[in-house]
Design a protein around this motif. Structure first.
Motif, PDB file in Angstrom:
ATOM      1  N   LYS A 244      -0.408  -4.905   5.702  1.00 12.46           N
ATOM      2  CA  LYS A 244       0.561  -4.110   6.468  1.00 12.46           C
ATOM      3  C   LYS A 244       1.883  -3.999   5.709  1.00 12.46           C
ATOM      4  CE  LYS A 244      -0.497  -2.720   9.830  1.00 12.46           C
ATOM      5  NZ  LYS A 244      -1.203  -1.459  10.062  1.00 12.46           N
ATOM      6  N   GLU A 245       2.342  -5.089   5.097  1.00 13.00           N
ATOM      7  CA  GLU A 245       3.565  -5.041   4.281  1.00 13.00           C
ATOM      8  C   GLU A 245       3.422  -4.024   3.157  1.00 13.00           C
ATOM      9  OE1 GLU A 245       5.343  -9.594   4.484  1.00 13.00           O
ATOM     10  OE2 GLU A 245       3.905  -9.073   2.920  1.00 13.00           O
ATOM     11  N   SER A 246       2.268  -4.023   2.520  1.00 12.69           N
ATOM     12  CA  SER A 246       2.009  -3.097   1.430  1.00 12.69           C
ATOM     13  C   SER A 246       2.046  -1.651   1.913  1.00 12.69           C
ATOM     14  CB  SER A 246       0.647  -3.408   0.808  1.00 12.69           C
ATOM     15  OG  SER A 246       0.266  -2.416  -0.100  1.00 12.69           O
ATOM     16  N   GLN A 247       1.494  -1.409   3.079  1.00 10.87           N
ATOM     17  CA  GLN A 247       1.461  -0.054   3.634  1.00 10.87           C
ATOM     18  C   GLN A 247       2.837   0.413   4.102  1.00 10.87           C
ATOM     19  OE1 GLN A 247      -1.429  -0.682   6.693  1.00 10.87           O
ATOM     20  NE2 GLN A 247      -3.155  -0.168   5.368  1.00 10.87           N
ATOM     21  N   CYS A 248       3.738  -0.512   4.342  1.00 14.35           N
ATOM     22  CA  CYS A 248       5.066  -0.166   4.871  1.00 14.35           C
ATOM     23  C   CYS A 248       6.143  -0.118   3.795  1.00 14.35           C
ATOM     24  CB  CYS A 248       5.465  -1.159   5.970  1.00 14.35           C
ATOM     25  SG  CYS A 248       4.448  -0.995   7.443  1.00 14.35           S
ATOM     26  N   ASP A 249       5.839  -0.465   2.560  1.00 15.63           N
ATOM     27  CA  ASP A 249       6.801  -0.433   1.446  1.00 15.63           C
ATOM     28  C   ASP A 249       8.157  -0.986   1.859  1.00 15.63           C
ATOM     29  OD1 ASP A 249       7.862  -0.079  -1.048  1.00 15.63           O
ATOM     30  OD2 ASP A 249       8.312   2.042  -0.747  1.00 15.63           O
ATOM     31  N   LEU A 250       8.205  -2.292   2.036  1.00 13.65           N
ATOM     32  CA  LEU A 250       9.412  -2.959   2.529  1.00 13.65           C
ATOM     33  C   LEU A 250      10.542  -2.996   1.503  1.00 13.65           C
ATOM     34  CD1 LEU A 250       7.732  -5.915   4.420  1.00 13.65           C
ATOM     35  CD2 LEU A 250       8.495  -3.715   5.325  1.00 13.65           C
ATOM     36  N   ARG A 251      10.287  -2.563   0.277  1.00 14.03           N
ATOM     37  CA  ARG A 251      11.338  -2.585  -0.737  1.00 14.03           C
ATOM     38  C   ARG A 251      12.318  -1.421  -0.593  1.00 14.03           C
ATOM     39  NH1 ARG A 251       8.244  -2.853  -6.179  1.00 14.03           N
ATOM     40  NH2 ARG A 251       7.117  -1.212  -5.123  1.00 14.03           N
ATOM     41  N   ALA A 252      11.911  -0.392   0.117  1.00 13.10           N
ATOM     42  CA  ALA A 252      12.772   0.780   0.272  1.00 13.10           C
ATOM     43  C   ALA A 252      14.008   0.419   1.100  1.00 13.10           C
ATOM     44  CB  ALA A 252      12.003   1.918   0.941  1.00 13.10           C
ATOM     45  N   ARG A 253      15.153   0.976   0.730  1.00 15.03           N
ATOM     46  CA  ARG A 253      16.423   0.650   1.390  1.00 15.03           C
ATOM     47  C   ARG A 253      16.397   0.992   2.879  1.00 15.03           C
ATOM     48  NH1 ARG A 253      21.228   2.677  -1.741  1.00 15.03           N
ATOM     49  NH2 ARG A 253      20.986   0.667  -2.716  1.00 15.03           N
ATOM     50  N   GLU A 254      15.836   2.137   3.233  1.00 15.37           N
ATOM     51  CA  GLU A 254      15.815   2.543   4.651  1.00 15.37           C
ATOM     52  C   GLU A 254      14.848   1.701   5.485  1.00 15.37           C
ATOM     53  OE1 GLU A 254      12.885   4.985   2.365  1.00 15.37           O
ATOM     54  OE2 GLU A 254      15.008   4.576   2.108  1.00 15.37           O
TER      55      GLU A 254
ATOM     56  N   LEU B 254       1.110  -7.887  -1.867  1.00 14.38           N
ATOM     57  CA  LEU B 254       0.446  -6.782  -2.551  1.00 14.38           C
ATOM     58  C   LEU B 254       1.479  -5.750  -3.002  1.00 14.38           C
ATOM     59  CD1 LEU B 254      -2.456  -6.336   0.024  1.00 14.38           C
ATOM     60  CD2 LEU B 254      -2.535  -7.546  -2.156  1.00 14.38           C
ATOM     61  N   PRO B 255       1.159  -4.979  -4.030  1.00 10.10           N
ATOM     62  CA  PRO B 255       2.071  -3.898  -4.411  1.00 10.10           C
ATOM     63  C   PRO B 255       2.051  -2.811  -3.337  1.00 10.10           C
ATOM     64  CG  PRO B 255       0.060  -3.820  -5.717  1.00 10.10           C
ATOM     65  CD  PRO B 255      -0.004  -5.068  -4.883  1.00 10.10           C
ATOM     66  N   PRO B 256       3.063  -1.955  -3.295  1.00 12.59           N
ATOM     67  CA  PRO B 256       3.085  -0.889  -2.285  1.00 12.59           C
ATOM     68  C   PRO B 256       1.820  -0.026  -2.357  1.00 12.59           C
ATOM     69  CG  PRO B 256       5.194  -1.004  -3.416  1.00 12.59           C
ATOM     70  CD  PRO B 256       4.253  -1.928  -4.139  1.00 12.59           C
ATOM     71  N   ALA B 257       1.278   0.290  -1.204  1.00  7.00           N
ATOM     72  CA  ALA B 257       0.068   1.110  -1.126  1.00  7.00           C
ATOM     73  C   ALA B 257       0.407   2.555  -1.486  1.00  7.00           C
ATOM     74  CB  ALA B 257      -0.519   1.035   0.280  1.00  7.00           C
ATOM     75  N   ALA B 258      -0.609   3.286  -1.929  1.00  6.88           N
ATOM     76  CA  ALA B 258      -0.402   4.694  -2.295  1.00  6.88           C
ATOM     77  C   ALA B 258      -0.024   5.515  -1.069  1.00  6.88           C
ATOM     78  CB  ALA B 258      -1.659   5.245  -2.949  1.00  6.88           C
ATOM     79  N   GLN B 259      -0.662   5.239   0.047  1.00  5.15           N
ATOM     80  CA  GLN B 259      -0.387   5.957   1.293  1.00  5.15           C
ATOM     81  C   GLN B 259       0.514   5.100   2.174  1.00  5.15           C
ATOM     82  OE1 GLN B 259      -1.439   9.028   1.842  1.00  5.15           O
ATOM     83  NE2 GLN B 259      -0.493   9.202   3.844  1.00  5.15           N
ATOM     84  N   GLN B 260       1.752   5.528   2.390  1.00  3.60           N
ATOM     85  CA  GLN B 260       2.718   4.767   3.173  1.00  3.60           C
ATOM     86  C   GLN B 260       2.657   5.158   4.651  1.00  3.60           C
ATOM     87  OE1 GLN B 260       4.782   2.303   1.811  1.00  3.60           O
ATOM     88  NE2 GLN B 260       3.367   2.652   0.126  1.00  3.60           N
ATOM     89  N   LEU B 261       2.830   4.168   5.509  1.00  5.42           N
ATOM     90  CA  LEU B 261       2.888   4.403   6.946  1.00  5.42           C
ATOM     91  C   LEU B 261       4.308   4.811   7.329  1.00  5.42           C
ATOM     92  CD1 LEU B 261       0.900   1.304   8.258  1.00  5.42           C
ATOM     93  CD2 LEU B 261       0.044   3.620   7.897  1.00  5.42           C
ATOM     94  N   THR B 262       4.432   5.491   8.458  1.00  5.99           N
ATOM     95  CA  THR B 262       5.761   5.841   8.961  1.00  5.99           C
ATOM     96  C   THR B 262       6.417   4.590   9.529  1.00  5.99           C
ATOM     97  OG1 THR B 262       5.007   6.340  11.194  1.00  5.99           O
ATOM     98  CG2 THR B 262       4.946   8.164   9.581  1.00  5.99           C
ATOM     99  N   PHE B 263       7.718   4.700   9.762  1.00  5.50           N
ATOM    100  CA  PHE B 263       8.466   3.576  10.320  1.00  5.50           C
ATOM    101  C   PHE B 263       7.860   3.163  11.659  1.00  5.50           C
ATOM    102  CE2 PHE B 263      12.039   1.203  11.948  1.00  5.50           C
ATOM    103  CZ  PHE B 263      12.665   0.721  10.810  1.00  5.50           C
TER     104      PHE B 263
END
Length: 171
Positions: free
Chosen positions: A107-117, A50-59
């Motif tokens: 869960k992957e979408s909510q965590c935005d795994l594309r971000a470098r950090e 899925l594409p990144p969700a609008a509301q991202q979860l914390t690490f």
């Protein structure tokens, strides 16, 4: 020079060519049909990312979510040996796998795994999916290789339990 093979009469050359052509065509069509069916089946059992969700979860929330997914996967794996009949283990696992993968994709979408950090999270998610793939292989192997033996053991045990020798003595 050797004599020509009498079984290959030159008068029938075009018929042999036609038979080979039909055989190759049918074999190619059958192979393409099998590839098409397998591809559709795999696509149906594997939800898309899925594409990144609008509301991202914390690490930390992402790690907790992965831990919950892992706990659920482990509990489902432990249930594998209790499926009856054992030959149905792979079908039960595939149903569970598809639903579990959908939760993983959310869960992957909510965590935005594309971000470098989030690179360490990306590794955790990939490893968890790798474990799922290995457990899927295990479920199929269990159903095909061990399942029949387990089912026959249960049937023999039930038959032995109904035997008059297994009944408690009358007082």
């Amino acid at each position: 020079m050797s004599a020509p093979d009498p079984r290959k009469d030159p008068r029938f050359r075009r018929y042999r060519a036609a038979a080979y052509g039909i055989y190759i065509t049918l074999t190619a069509l059958f192979s393409l049909w099998v590839i098409w069916c397998v591809s559709r089946s795999v696509a149906a059992m594997t939800p898309e990312r899925l594409p990144p969700a609008a509301q991202q979860l914390t690490f930390r929330e992402c790690l907790d979510g992965v831990q919950a997914l892992w706990a659920n996967l482990e509990s489902e794996r432990e249930k594998l040996v209790r499926v009856s009949p054992a030959r149905d283990t792979d079908q039960e696992w595939m149903r569970m796998r598809t639903a579990w993968l959908e939760r993983l994709r959310v869960k992957e979408s909510q965590c935005d795994l594309r971000a470098r950090e989030r690179a360490p999270l990306r590794v955790v998610f990939r490893r968890l999916e790798n474990v799922l793939d290995l457990y899927t292989t295990h479920a199929v192997q269990y159903a095909d290789e061990v399942g029949g033996t387990v089912d026959s053991f249960h049937a023999a045990f039930q038959a032995a339990s109904r035997s008059p020798a297994a009944q408690p003595p009358a007082p």
